[in-house]
Design an enzyme around this catalytic site. Structure first.
Site, mmCIF file in Angstrom:
data_model
loop_
_atom_site.group_PDB
_atom_site.id
_atom_site.type_symbol
_atom_site.label_atom_id
_atom_site.label_comp_id
_atom_site.label_asym_id
_atom_site.label_seq_id
_atom_site.Cartn_x
_atom_site.Cartn_y
_atom_site.Cartn_z
ATOM 1 C CD GLU A 57 -5.485 1.756 7.869
ATOM 2 O OE1 GLU A 57 -6.147 0.937 6.782
ATOM 3 O OE2 GLU A 57 -4.563 1.646 8.456
ATOM 4 C CG HIS A 75 9.099 22.323 -12.416
ATOM 5 N ND1 HIS A 75 9.370 23.444 -13.220
ATOM 6 C CD2 HIS A 75 9.675 22.397 -11.322
ATOM 7 C CE1 HIS A 75 10.250 23.999 -12.579
ATOM 8 N NE2 HIS A 75 10.670 23.620 -11.385
ATOM 9 C CE LYS A 99 -8.226 -6.057 5.146
ATOM 10 N NZ LYS A 99 -7.915 -6.110 6.797
HETATM 11 O O1 F6P Z 1 -0.018 -6.014 9.351
HETATM 12 P P1 F6P Z 1 -1.206 -6.611 8.479
HETATM 13 O O2 F6P Z 1 -2.109 -7.404 9.529
HETATM 14 O O3 F6P Z 1 -0.832 -7.562 7.316
HETATM 15 O O4 F6P Z 1 -2.098 -5.512 8.023
HETATM 16 C C1 F6P Z 1 -1.880 -4.540 6.796
HETATM 17 C C2 F6P Z 1 -2.663 -3.396 6.974
HETATM 18 O O5 F6P Z 1 -3.795 -3.833 6.656
HETATM 19 C C3 F6P Z 1 -4.816 -3.301 7.489
HETATM 20 O O6 F6P Z 1 -5.165 -3.749 8.309
HETATM 21 C C4 F6P Z 1 -6.171 -2.520 6.528
HETATM 22 O O7 F6P Z 1 -5.811 -2.086 5.479
HETATM 23 C C5 F6P Z 1 -3.898 -1.845 7.761
HETATM 24 O O8 F6P Z 1 -4.440 -1.080 8.972
HETATM 25 C C6 F6P Z 1 -2.563 -2.485 8.130
HETATM 26 O O9 F6P Z 1 -1.706 -1.748 8.360
#
Ligand code: F6P
Length: 526
Positions: free
Chosen positions: A326, A355, A459
């Site tokens: 990320e 394995h 998202k």
């Molecule tokens: O703590 P939050 O805001 O729920 O985000 C959870 C995760 O979602 C993200 O923002 C994106 O996947 C990550 O960087 C982060 O760790």
């Protein structure tokens, strides 16, 4: 010179040892040319300068206009001002006091008796660190710990039924920790509401059993306030999710699990100090970053396979997967040039993986380098002899060294990190090492390691799908229709509508008469 003695010499030249931590890094099997650091002199200088700016509190996450403060978490004196220092030290005292109260039963469930279980609800950086730490250090935890780290209803049902059937006190003696920096992550919100329903189903108030860790003023913060949660621990803007394990995100669960959080922070602080040197050959984090750079040609051309030879470190590769991918997986560099950077990370544990997929590592496509993690101490106490004069620990060490040699003989490179044992101090040091290696590598290749614009695309698309699902539900009738008919009625894409319909048909809202092709499938209201 014999082959053996040439290896001995290159090992001596390539090992960096930190006796104060019982740690060493050996990059001899990466075959990095002696003048590699010299060739990258400019980039290395930029990296050392950049990490100083990070630690000094400059806005080093320009897209989000944020400081990058995770290095202050283990040394609050580094914080750029008193207010931030207080944002570190006060929650630390509060969370320690809270954990003590839970352990003593002063914060308890309303039905009486101490909390026996912990349900952590979070995702990504708000789950992976706590999961890794619990697996590595939580064997003696006074609270048996469970996780909701997805919006999979079957997964949550399985976790809840494990809590109900296999623990003391079940749901009523479970403390739920809802963790979300943004406080608006749908998976975590859903997990919280599912957990809440489980408490309410047995007549309990969720708030009496819940704690939130989130940014002030977030949706979760407001929800926790309105529902009288037991406590709310703050999460600050200047800590990123994937580097939050030493903030309240990792420390609240660890303290509740009885893990020595001072030792965890101390290990990270010592690793930070040792890797603050501008001498690249003595800087283990820079050594790691340079090894990644050399292996992948500065473009991530080789994947990193993480192989800890210790069961308790099995989740380290999963944790590193987010931290590295990320952070480094970026389309553009800091000058806006399209670069498509990144390093793919996967792994599990040795010797188990020998394995499974090590066959391909040895003989197949040479698109990776390995990172072995050697834990020198086998176990506490005596060992049985599994062969004359030989223990299981001897075998584990033999398999690590053997696999490293076998890979090298077939031209596959590896880094070896050696630690004395898995304890809180060492886990802190390992996390700090990789956090700093990521900072260095990002600065070497000139990218922002601290934003994640790519995640937003998925998202947004999921939100569009959920809106469409509502429209498709509304368009179902008592007579059968094809996806194409519904799509034309609601003016939507036929394939998207078809996937909504199959989802509805599998979850009780629609029924389907299957045709010989998807186009012939006919759907109606259930
Ligand atoms: O703590 P939050 O805001 O729920 O985000 C959870 C995760 O979602 C993200 O923002 C994106 O996947 C990550 O960087 C982060 O760790």
């Amino acid at each position: 010179m014999s082959k053996a003695s040439s290896h001995w010499q290159s090992y001596q030249n390539s090992v960096t040892r930190y006796p104060e931590l019982g740690f060493s890094i050996d990059t001899s099997r990466m075959d990095i040319p002696a003048d590699y650091a010299q060739k990258l002199e400019k980039e290395i200088a930029r990296a050392f300068d950049g990490i100083k700016k990070i630690e000094a509190g400059e806005v080093m996450n320009p897209d989000e206009g944020r400081m990058v403060g995770h290095y202050w978490l283990r040394n609050a004196d580094l914080a750029p001002n008193d207010e931030i220092k207080k944002q570190i030290t006060e929650p630390l005292e509060d969370l320690k006091a809270f954990a003590k109260k839970v352990h003593r039963g002063e914060v308890s469930n309303p039905k009486g008796g101490r909390f026996e279980n912990l349900l952590i609800i979070g995702i990504g950086g708000s789950a992976l660190g706590p999961q890794f730490i619990y697996e590595a250090l939580g064997a003696d935890s006074p609270l048996k710990t469970f996780f909701f780290d997805n919006t999979d209803p079957a997964g949550m049902d399985a976790t809840l039924s494990e809590i109900i059937s296999k623990t003391q006190g079940g749901i009523s003696k479970t403390l739920s920790l809802v963790v979300s920096k943004s406080g608006g992550t749908p998976e975590t919100r859903n997990g919280m509401l599912e957990a809440q329903a489980a408490y309410e189903a047995i007549g309990l108030e969720f708030g009496d059993h819940a704690v939130a860790i989130t940014g002030e003023g977030s949706k979760l913060f407001n929800y926790a306030t309105e529902n009288s949660f037991l406590s709310i621990f703050p999460m600050e803007d200047w800590v990123g999710g994937r580097t939050s394990v030493m903030s309240t995100v990792g420390l609240v669960p660890a303290a509740l699990q009885g893990i020595d959080i001072d030792a965890l922070l101390e290990g990270a602080k010592v690793m930070d100090e040792l890797t603050r040197t501008d001498n690249a050959s003595e800087n283990a984090a820079m050594q790691l970053a340079l090894a990644w750079h050399h292996a992948g040609n500065g473009k991530g051309e080789k994947d990193m396979v993480v192989l800890p030879y210790k069961d308790s470190l099995v989740l380290f590769s999963k944790y590193l997967q987010q931290l590295v991918m990320e952070s480094l997986g970026k389309e553009k560099d800091l000058d806006g040039k399209v670069v498509h950077q990144g390093i793919a990370v996967y792994g599990n544990k040795g010797s188990t993986d020998q394995h499974a997929y090590v066959q391909q590592l040895r003989d197949g496509v040479p698109n990776f380098f390995a990172t072995f993690i050697e834990v020198r101490k086998g176990r506490d106490g005596n060992s049985v002899e599994v062969d004359p004069n030989t223990t299981s620990a001897d075998y584990l060490q033999g398999f690590l060294r053997g696999t490293r040699t076998a890979l090298y003989e077939s031209g596959r490179k590896s880094i070896t990190l050696s630690i004395e044992e898995v304890d809180a101090r060492m886990i802190g040091a390992l996390i700090a090492l990789f956090e700093r290696a990521v900072s260095h590598y990002a600065l070497l290749v000139n990218i922002n390691a601290y934003h994640q614009p790519g995640v937003e695309a998925g998202k947004t698309a999921a939100g569009i799908f959920l809106d469409l699902l509502q429209k498709v539900k509304g368009a179902l009738t008592d007579s059968e229709q094809t996806a194409e008919q519904i799509a034309s009625w609601i003016e939507a894409d036929t394939e998207d509508v078809y996937h909504c319909l199959t989802h509805l048909a599998n979850n009780g809202t629609a029924t389907v008469s299957q045709g010989s092709t998807p186009a012939e499938d006919r759907f109606k209201k259930a």
